[in-house]
Design a protein around this motif. Structure first.
Motif, PDB file in Angstrom:
ATOM      1  N   SER B  30       0.968  -1.223  -0.238  1.00  0.00           N
ATOM      2  CA  SER B  30       0.043  -0.187   0.081  1.00  0.00           C
ATOM      3  C   SER B  30       0.834   1.225   0.150  1.00  0.00           C
ATOM      4  O   SER B  30       0.473   2.235  -0.791  1.00  0.00           O
ATOM      5  N   PHE B  31       2.047   1.148   0.827  1.00  0.00           N
ATOM      6  CA  PHE B  31       2.925   2.593   0.664  1.00  0.00           C
ATOM      7  C   PHE B  31       3.654   2.604  -0.418  1.00  0.00           C
ATOM      8  O   PHE B  31       3.555   3.748  -0.990  1.00  0.00           O
ATOM      9  N   LEU B  32       3.822   1.554  -1.146  1.00  0.00           N
ATOM     10  CA  LEU B  32       4.462   1.944  -2.315  1.00  0.00           C
ATOM     11  C   LEU B  32       3.495   2.121  -3.480  1.00  0.00           C
ATOM     12  O   LEU B  32       3.672   3.340  -4.325  1.00  0.00           O
ATOM     13  N   LEU B 135      13.671  -6.623  16.484  1.00  0.00           N
ATOM     14  CA  LEU B 135      14.333  -7.125  15.121  1.00  0.00           C
ATOM     15  C   LEU B 135      13.408  -7.320  13.854  1.00  0.00           C
ATOM     16  O   LEU B 135      13.805  -6.753  12.829  1.00  0.00           O
ATOM     17  N   VAL B 136      12.406  -7.873  13.913  1.00  0.00           N
ATOM     18  CA  VAL B 136      11.601  -8.020  12.886  1.00  0.00           C
ATOM     19  C   VAL B 136      11.225  -6.379  12.390  1.00  0.00           C
ATOM     20  O   VAL B 136      10.946  -6.365  11.212  1.00  0.00           O
ATOM     21  N   GLN B 137      10.629  -5.562  13.444  1.00  0.00           N
ATOM     22  CA  GLN B 137      10.425  -4.360  12.752  1.00  0.00           C
ATOM     23  C   GLN B 137      11.459  -3.713  12.094  1.00  0.00           C
ATOM     24  O   GLN B 137      11.418  -3.044  11.234  1.00  0.00           O
ATOM     25  N   PHE B 138      12.762  -4.048  12.566  1.00  0.00           N
ATOM     26  CA  PHE B 138      13.973  -3.352  11.986  1.00  0.00           C
ATOM     27  C   PHE B 138      14.090  -3.627  10.511  1.00  0.00           C
ATOM     28  O   PHE B 138      14.192  -3.005   9.673  1.00  0.00           O
ATOM     29  N   ILE B 139      14.046  -5.214  10.398  1.00  0.00           N
ATOM     30  CA  ILE B 139      13.912  -5.882   9.110  1.00  0.00           C
ATOM     31  C   ILE B 139      12.828  -5.246   8.213  1.00  0.00           C
ATOM     32  O   ILE B 139      13.038  -4.730   7.079  1.00  0.00           O
ATOM     33  N   VAL B 140      11.462  -5.178   8.828  1.00  0.00           N
ATOM     34  CA  VAL B 140      10.481  -4.826   7.854  1.00  0.00           C
ATOM     35  C   VAL B 140      10.831  -3.414   7.558  1.00  0.00           C
ATOM     36  O   VAL B 140      10.577  -3.015   6.042  1.00  0.00           O
ATOM     37  N   TYR B 141      11.160  -2.518   8.289  1.00  0.00           N
ATOM     38  CA  TYR B 141      11.178  -1.102   8.037  1.00  0.00           C
ATOM     39  C   TYR B 141      12.616  -0.733   6.847  1.00  0.00           C
ATOM     40  O   TYR B 141      12.641   0.067   6.243  1.00  0.00           O
ATOM     41  N   LEU B 144      11.111  -1.834   3.614  1.00  0.00           N
ATOM     42  CA  LEU B 144      10.215  -0.942   3.073  1.00  0.00           C
ATOM     43  C   LEU B 144      11.069   0.321   2.695  1.00  0.00           C
ATOM     44  O   LEU B 144      10.716   0.894   1.602  1.00  0.00           O
ATOM     45  N   SER B 145      12.124   0.890   3.545  1.00  0.00           N
ATOM     46  CA  SER B 145      12.730   1.839   3.060  1.00  0.00           C
ATOM     47  C   SER B 145      13.542   1.609   1.574  1.00  0.00           C
ATOM     48  O   SER B 145      13.588   2.285   0.677  1.00  0.00           O
ATOM     49  N   LEU B 146      14.004   0.443   1.588  1.00  0.00           N
ATOM     50  CA  LEU B 146      14.588  -0.007   0.374  1.00  0.00           C
ATOM     51  C   LEU B 146      13.526  -0.108  -0.977  1.00  0.00           C
ATOM     52  O   LEU B 146      13.954   0.329  -1.938  1.00  0.00           O
ATOM     53  N   PHE B 147      12.596  -0.771  -0.672  1.00  0.00           N
ATOM     54  CA  PHE B 147      11.600  -0.772  -1.835  1.00  0.00           C
ATOM     55  C   PHE B 147      11.180   0.593  -2.255  1.00  0.00           C
ATOM     56  O   PHE B 147      11.116   0.891  -3.379  1.00  0.00           O
ATOM     57  N   ILE B 148      10.726   1.582  -1.229  1.00  0.00           N
ATOM     58  CA  ILE B 148      10.483   2.831  -1.607  1.00  0.00           C
ATOM     59  C   ILE B 148      11.423   3.506  -2.443  1.00  0.00           C
ATOM     60  O   ILE B 148      11.148   4.158  -3.519  1.00  0.00           O
ATOM     61  N   ALA B 170      14.027   6.091   3.652  1.00  0.00           N
ATOM     62  CA  ALA B 170      14.873   5.759   5.005  1.00  0.00           C
ATOM     63  C   ALA B 170      13.853   6.788   6.105  1.00  0.00           C
ATOM     64  O   ALA B 170      13.703   6.266   7.103  1.00  0.00           O
ATOM     65  N   ALA B 171      13.251   7.878   5.437  1.00  0.00           N
ATOM     66  CA  ALA B 171      12.738   8.806   6.324  1.00  0.00           C
ATOM     67  C   ALA B 171      11.433   7.869   6.993  1.00  0.00           C
ATOM     68  O   ALA B 171      11.336   8.120   7.950  1.00  0.00           O
ATOM     69  N   LEU B 172      10.725   7.387   5.950  1.00  0.00           N
ATOM     70  CA  LEU B 172       9.429   6.615   6.257  1.00  0.00           C
ATOM     71  C   LEU B 172       9.971   5.167   7.243  1.00  0.00           C
ATOM     72  O   LEU B 172       9.395   5.091   8.135  1.00  0.00           O
ATOM     73  N   GLY B 173      11.019   4.740   6.849  1.00  0.00           N
ATOM     74  CA  GLY B 173      11.221   3.267   7.568  1.00  0.00           C
ATOM     75  C   GLY B 173      11.794   3.824   8.958  1.00  0.00           C
ATOM     76  O   GLY B 173      11.325   3.196  10.107  1.00  0.00           O
ATOM     77  N   VAL B 174      12.495   4.841   9.240  1.00  0.00           N
ATOM     78  CA  VAL B 174      13.162   5.190  10.440  1.00  0.00           C
ATOM     79  C   VAL B 174      11.914   5.592  11.511  1.00  0.00           C
ATOM     80  O   VAL B 174      12.069   5.438  12.427  1.00  0.00           O
ATOM     81  N   THR B 175      10.912   6.323  10.495  1.00  0.00           N
ATOM     82  CA  THR B 175       9.904   6.706  11.585  1.00  0.00           C
ATOM     83  C   THR B 175       9.066   5.465  12.097  1.00  0.00           C
ATOM     84  O   THR B 175       8.643   5.254  13.293  1.00  0.00           O
ATOM     85  N   GLY B 176       8.895   4.456  11.159  1.00  0.00           N
ATOM     86  CA  GLY B 176       8.393   3.305  11.648  1.00  0.00           C
ATOM     87  C   GLY B 176       8.843   2.815  12.881  1.00  0.00           C
ATOM     88  O   GLY B 176       8.216   2.284  13.610  1.00  0.00           O
TER      89      GLY B 176
END
Lengths: 297, 534
Positions: B30-32, B135-141, B144-148, B170-176
Motif C-alpha cells: 500500500s505504501f508503495l 528485530l522484525v520491525q527493523f528488518i521490515v522497515y 520498506l525503505s529500500l523498496f520505496i 529511509a525517512a519513512l522507515g526510520v519513523t516506523g
C-alpha cells in the motif's frame, strides 16, 4: 397461583423445531430446576419467557401477563442471568452492574450492591475486558440480586464459578426464596439443583418429558444398593434389577422402586450380612431419561 | 548470561514474521502504491515549472504548514520537493500507525491473551520476545525503505534523485522503527493492549501537534518532535542524512529502555499502576442514551477530528480550484458544463465538495446505528432486552446517537472547510462554505433512517452501504457518464439544493425530513416485532 405458566409453547427456526410444546409451571416462592442436555431447548425456552423471541404457538404467562406483549412491564419485576455473560470491555464491573439495575427500572441500592460485591469477591473497579468468565458471571449475578425481583430466571448461572462462589450463589437463591421470590434455574450441575429446587422439569428435544417435585420423581426411579451376603448370589436376570456388578466383597446394583421388596426378599435368602442403600440421585434420574431413549416421551 | 536473556530470538522472530505474512506485505504494497501514484500524479498535474511555482505560491500558508509540515525548496519547487512536502509527513504518520498496531500485537496483546506465558514456560530468554519484535520491525522497515527508494528511482523523474529517493524511503522507515520502539516502551507500562495502543497513539498525536505548532509559530519547538527531525532531512532539497541517523539513534535508545523495563517487571504486569475505574456508574451512564453515546465516545471524537481535517484539507485547496479544473478533465466534467471563472468556479467546486464530504461524513452515522447489530452479534443485547428497557427505546437511543454524530461530524467538516477556506481565500464568506456542507444534513438522515430500518429487520444491512455507494457514483460519475435525471433523483443527496450555486429549497429538505421520520417509525415497529439473535 402460578407465577410462571407455559402451555405447549413451540418454536421453529426455519426447518428446525426447537420447541415442541413446553409446559412449565412455577409457583410463588418456588424454585424450579430446569434440566436437560445441551441443545434440548432450555435457552430457547428462556428466551421465549424473556420476550426476546416469539413463540410460534402456545401460551406463556408470567404474573398472568403475556411474556411477549407485556415484556417491558414484566421485566420490571424480573431479573435474568445468562450462562454466557458478555460485557463491554471498556466499562468497569461496577458501572455495568449499575447500568443493568437502572435498566430494570430499579434504584441502585449502594449498600446492597457493596454487600454482594463483598460476598462474591468481585473487584468492581476493574474493566470488564480484564475479567475472567467467572468474574463476568459474578457481574450479572450481582446485578440480578442487588435489586429484588419477584422472578429470577437463571440460565446456567454458575458454569464459571468456583465451588466457594457457587455456595454464595446458592445462598442468594435461598434468600430470594425466603423473601417469597420465585426462581427458574436452568442448570447442568445436578447437585446444585438437588440442593436448591423444590420442583424439577426435565426437557429433551424441545419438550418437557418429566416434571414434579424431587420426591415424586425419585419415586419413579431406582435405588442404589450395595449388599454383602454369606453365599454368592446372582440376580442380574431378576426383574427390576439393573447394573448388577460384583465388587470385592459384595454386589452393587440398582432396583426399581416397585421391585424393591421382592428383590430384598430374594437377597435375604442368601444370608444378608450388610446392606447400604443410597437414594437415587438426580443424575440417575437424568441419565435414565437420556440413556434409555424415548420410553417416556 | 546472554542465553538467560536472549535465547531463541531467531525462531521467535521467524514465528512473528509467519504470523504477519499477509499483513506486512499488504502494508508495504500500500505504501508503495500510494507513493508511486502520487508522484506520477504530481508529475502530470504540474508539468511546467510555472505550474509548480504557482502551486508553491499557494501552499505556503499556515494551514498547509500545520497539516503537512514546512515547505522546503519552494524557490525551486520541483516534483521531488512537492512529493517531500505533500506526502512525506502524511505517509510517515501512517507508517507509525502500522508500527503501533503490529508491535502491540506482538507484545502486550500476546501477554494479555496468555500466549506470552505459554512461550515463557519454554526455554526461551526473558527478553527474547521483545528483542525479536524489534528485530522484525527493523528488518521490515529496512525493506520498506529500500523498496520505496527503488520504486522512486525506477520512475525516472529527474528531480526525484537517487539519493533523495533512498532518503525518502529511509525517512519513512526510520519513523516506523521509532514508533516500534515507542510502542515497545508503552507495552511495558500499560497492562492492556488497548492501553498500549492508546498511549502510543497519544505519543504520536503529541509529536504531530508539537511539530504543527512549532512549524507554524515557533520553530525551535519542532525540535522536540522526532517527526520534526525527520522533516528536517529536507528530502530532495538538501538531503540531510544526519537527521535520519539521529531519529534512528534515539529509536535504538528507546528500544533499549524498553528492554530494561521489560527486564525489571513481571510477565503480565504493567509498570503503570493499572488505572482502576469507577466502581459506580454516573447518572448519565445509567440512561440508555448516555450509555450508547459513552460507548461510541472515542470514535465520535476521532471521526469529528478526521472530518475536520478532511474539510480543512479541501478548504485550503479551494484557492487552487482553477488549476485543478484546468488540469484535470474529469474534474471539469464532474462540475458540469457551465463552468464559471474565479469565485463563481470556486462556488461550483464548493457544491461538489459539499456532496462528497457529506457522503464521507455519512459513514460514521451508519456505523453508529449499526453498533446495535454489533451488540446483537456480540450477544450483549439479550441481557439488555431482558430488562425493562423497551426495544423502541433501545433502537431509539441509537438513532438519537447517530443524529448527534451527524451534527458533530458534519459540523466539524463544515467548520474545517470554512475556516481553512476563509484563511486562504479572501473572497470566500465563512457562511458560504459552512452552509454548503451543513445543508446536506437531512440527506444524511435518510441514510440513518435506512440503517435503522435494516437493524430493525436484522438483515440486508449491506443495502445501506450499496445505496451510499450509489449516491457517491451519481455524484462522481453522473456528469461524465451523463446519467438520466431520474437516476440522479434516486439519491437523497441530489435532492438537496447545492448551495451556494442553487437557491435554498426548504420544501425539499422538509420532504427528506418526512421520509426520515417515516423510516424511523417503520424501523421501531419492525424491531419490536422480530426475534433477537443474541
Amino acid at each position: 397461583m402460578s407465577v410462571l405458566e407455559t402451555q405447549g409453547i413451540t418454536k421453529r427456526f426455519g426447518e428446525v423445531e426447537a420447541l415442541k410444546g413446553v409446559d412449565l409451571n412455577v409457583g410463588k416462592g418456588e424454585v424450579l430446576g430446569f434440566i436437560g442436555p445441551n441443545g434440548a431447548g432450555k435457552s430457547t425456552t428462556i428466551r421465549v419467557l424473556l420476550g426476546i423471541i416469539k413463540a410460534n404457538s402456545g401460551e406463556a404467562k408470567i404474573f398472568g401477563q403475556d411474556v411477549w406483549k407485556d415484556a417491558v412491564e414484566l421485566h420490571k419485576r424480573m431479573a435474568y442471568v445468562p450462562g454466557d455473560v458478555n460485557l463491554w470491555p471498556n466499562l468497569t464491573g461496577g458501572q455495568v452492574i449499575d447500568y443493568f439495575i437502572s435498566l430494570r427500572g430499579a434504584q441502585v441500592n449502594k449498600e446492597r450492591k457493596l454487600e454482594l460485591v463483598e460476598r462474591f469477591q468481585l473487584d468492581p473497579t476493574k474493566k470488564c475486558g480484564t475479567y475472567s468468565k467467572g468474574n463476568r458471571q459474578k457481574v450479572a449475578l450481582i446485578a440480578a440480586f442487588a435489586a429484588e425481583a419477584d422472578l429470577y430466571i437463571l440460565d446456567e448461572p454458575t458454569s464459571g464459578l468456583d465451588p466457594l462462589m457457587e455456595r454464595v450463589f446458592q445462598q442468594c437463591v435461598i434468600e430470594a426464596k425466603e423473601r417469597g421470590s420465585s426462581v427458574l434455574l436452568s442448570s447442568h450441575i445436578l447437585s446444585e439443583v438437588e440442593k436448591l429446587c423444590d420442583h424439577v422439569a426435565i426437557i429433551r428435544d424441545g419438550a418437557v418429558i418429566e416434571s414434579g417435585s424431587l420426591t415424586e420423581l425419585r419415586h419413579l426411579t431406582r435405588t442404589h444398593l450395595y449388599i454383602e451376603t454369606k453365599a454368592s448370589v446372582d440376580l442380574s436376570d431378576e426383574l427390576g434389577v439393573f447394573e448388577w456388578k460384583q465388587e470385592k466383597d459384595g454386589y452393587s446394583f440398582q432396583v426399581d422402586s416397585d421391585s424393591l421388596s421382592s428383590v430384598m426378599k430374594k437377597v435375604s435368602e442368601h444370608g444378608l450380612l450388610k446392606v447400604e442403600s443410597a437414594p437415587p440421585t438426580l443424575e440417575d434420574l437424568f441419565m435414565r431419561h437420556y440413556e434409555t431413549g424415548g420410553d417416556n416421551s | 548470561m546472554t542465553n538467560h536473556w536472549f535465547r531463541r530470538v531467531l525462531p521467535i522472530a521467524l514465528w512473528q514474521l509467519k504470523q504477519d505474512r499477509v499483513r506486512i506485505p499488504v502494508w508495504i504494497m500500500s505504501f508503495l502504491a500510494v507513493t508511486l501514484t502520487t508522484v506520477t500524479l504530481f508529475e502530470s498535474l504540474y508539468p511546467s515549472a510555472e505550474d509548480r511555482m504557482q502551486l508553491a505560491h499557494s501552499v505556503v500558508n499556515p494551514a498547509i504548514t500545520a497539516l503537512l509540515g514546512p515547505a522546503y525548496g519552494v524557490d525551486n519547487y520541483d516534483v521531488g520537493a512537492i512529493l517531500a512536502h505533500q506526502m512525506l509527513l502524511f505517509t510517515a504518520v501512517v507508517v507509525a500507525v502500522m508500527s503501533i498496531l503490529i508491535v502491540t500485537r506482538h507484545t502486550r496483546e500476546g501477554e494479555e491473551e496468555g500466549r506470552a506465558e505459554l512461550i515463557s514456560s519454554l526455554p526461551v530468554g526473558r527478553l527474547s520476545n521483545l528483542v525479536s519484535t524489534l528485530l522484525v520491525q527493523f528488518i521490515v522497515y529496512a525493506i520498506l525503505s529500500l523498496f520505496i527508494g527503488l520504486a522512486l528511482v525506477s520512475i525516472n523523474i529527474p528531480s526525484v534523485t537517487i539519493e533523495g529517493s533512498f532518503l525518502y524511503g529511509a525517512a519513512l522507515g526510520v519513523t516506523g522503527f521509532f514508533f516500534a520502539a515507542v510502542t515497545a516502551v508503552m507495552a511495558q507500562l500499560s497492562e492492556t493492549a488497548r492501553g498500549t495502543m492508546g498511549l502510543s497513539f497519544a505519543v504520536l498525536l503529541t509529536f504531530y501537534l508539537i511539530r504543527a505548532i512549532g512549524d507554524v509559530s515557533y520553530e525551535p519547538l519542532s525540535w522536540f518532535s522526532p517527526l520534526g527531525w525527520m522533516l528536517e532531512s529536507r528530502v530532495f532539497v538538501e538531503n540531510n542524512w544526519w537527521m535520519i541517523v539521529l531519529v534512528f539513534g534515539v529509536a535504538v535508545l528507546i528500544g533499549m529502555f524498553a528492554m530494561y523495563l521489560n527486564a525489571i517487571r513481571d510477565i503480565g504486569a504493567g509498570l503503570l499502576p493499572s488505572k482502576s475505574g469507577k466502581p459506580h456508574a454516573s447518572k448519565w451512564l445509567k440512561s440508555p442514551l448516555g450509555f450508547t453515546i459513552r460507548m461510541q465516545r472515542t470514535s465520535i471524537i476521532a471521526w469529528s477530528i478526521g472530518m475536520f481535517v478532511f474539510g480543512a484539507t479541501y478548504g485550503s485547496v479551494l484557492v487552487e480550484t482553477d488549476t485543478y479544473v484546468a488540469e484535470i478533465e474529469i474534474m471539469a466534467q464532474m462540475l458540469g458544463e457551465d463552468l464559471g471563472t474565479g469565485i463563481e468556479l470556486i462556488e461550483q467546486f464548493i457544491v461538489m465538495l459539499g456532496v462528497i464530504i457529506s457522503i464521507a461524513a455519512t459513514i460514521p452515522m451508519i456505523l453508529s446505528v449499526y453498533r446495535l447489530s454489533k451488540e446483537e452479534k456480540n450477544n450483549r443485547i439479550e441481557q439488555v432486552a431482558a430488562t425493562a428497557l423497551s426495544r423502541r427505546k433501545l433502537l431509539g437511543s441509537y438513532v438519537v446517537t447517530a443524529l448527534i454524530v451527524s451534527l458533530l461530524v458534519m459540523g466539524s467538516a463544515a467548520f474545517g472547510m470554512a475556516l481553512a477556506g476563509t484563511l486562504t481565500l479572501d473572497e470566500l464568506a465563512f457562511s458560504t462554505a459552512f452552509n454548503a456542507i451543513i445543508v446536506y444534513l437531512p440527506a444524511t438522515w435518510i441514510m440513518i433512517g435506512l440503517a435503522a430500518l435494516f437493524v430493525g429487520l436484522g438483515k440486508f444491512k449491506g443495502l445501506t452501504w450499496l445505496y451510499l455507494g450509489y449516491a457517491f457514483i451519481v455524484v462522481y460519475l453522473g456528469g461524465i457518464l451523463e446519467f438520466p435525471s431520474w437516476m440522479k433523483s434516486l439519491s437523497p443527496y441530489e435532492l438537496v439544493p447545492g448551495l451556494p450555486v442553487e437557491e435554498m429549497n426548504w420544501s425539499a429538505l422538509f420532504s427528506l425530513l418526512m421520509i426520515f421520520v417515516a423510516l424511523i417509525i417503520m424501523s421501531l415497529q419492525v424491531y419490536s416485532k422480530r426475534d433477537l439473535k443474541g
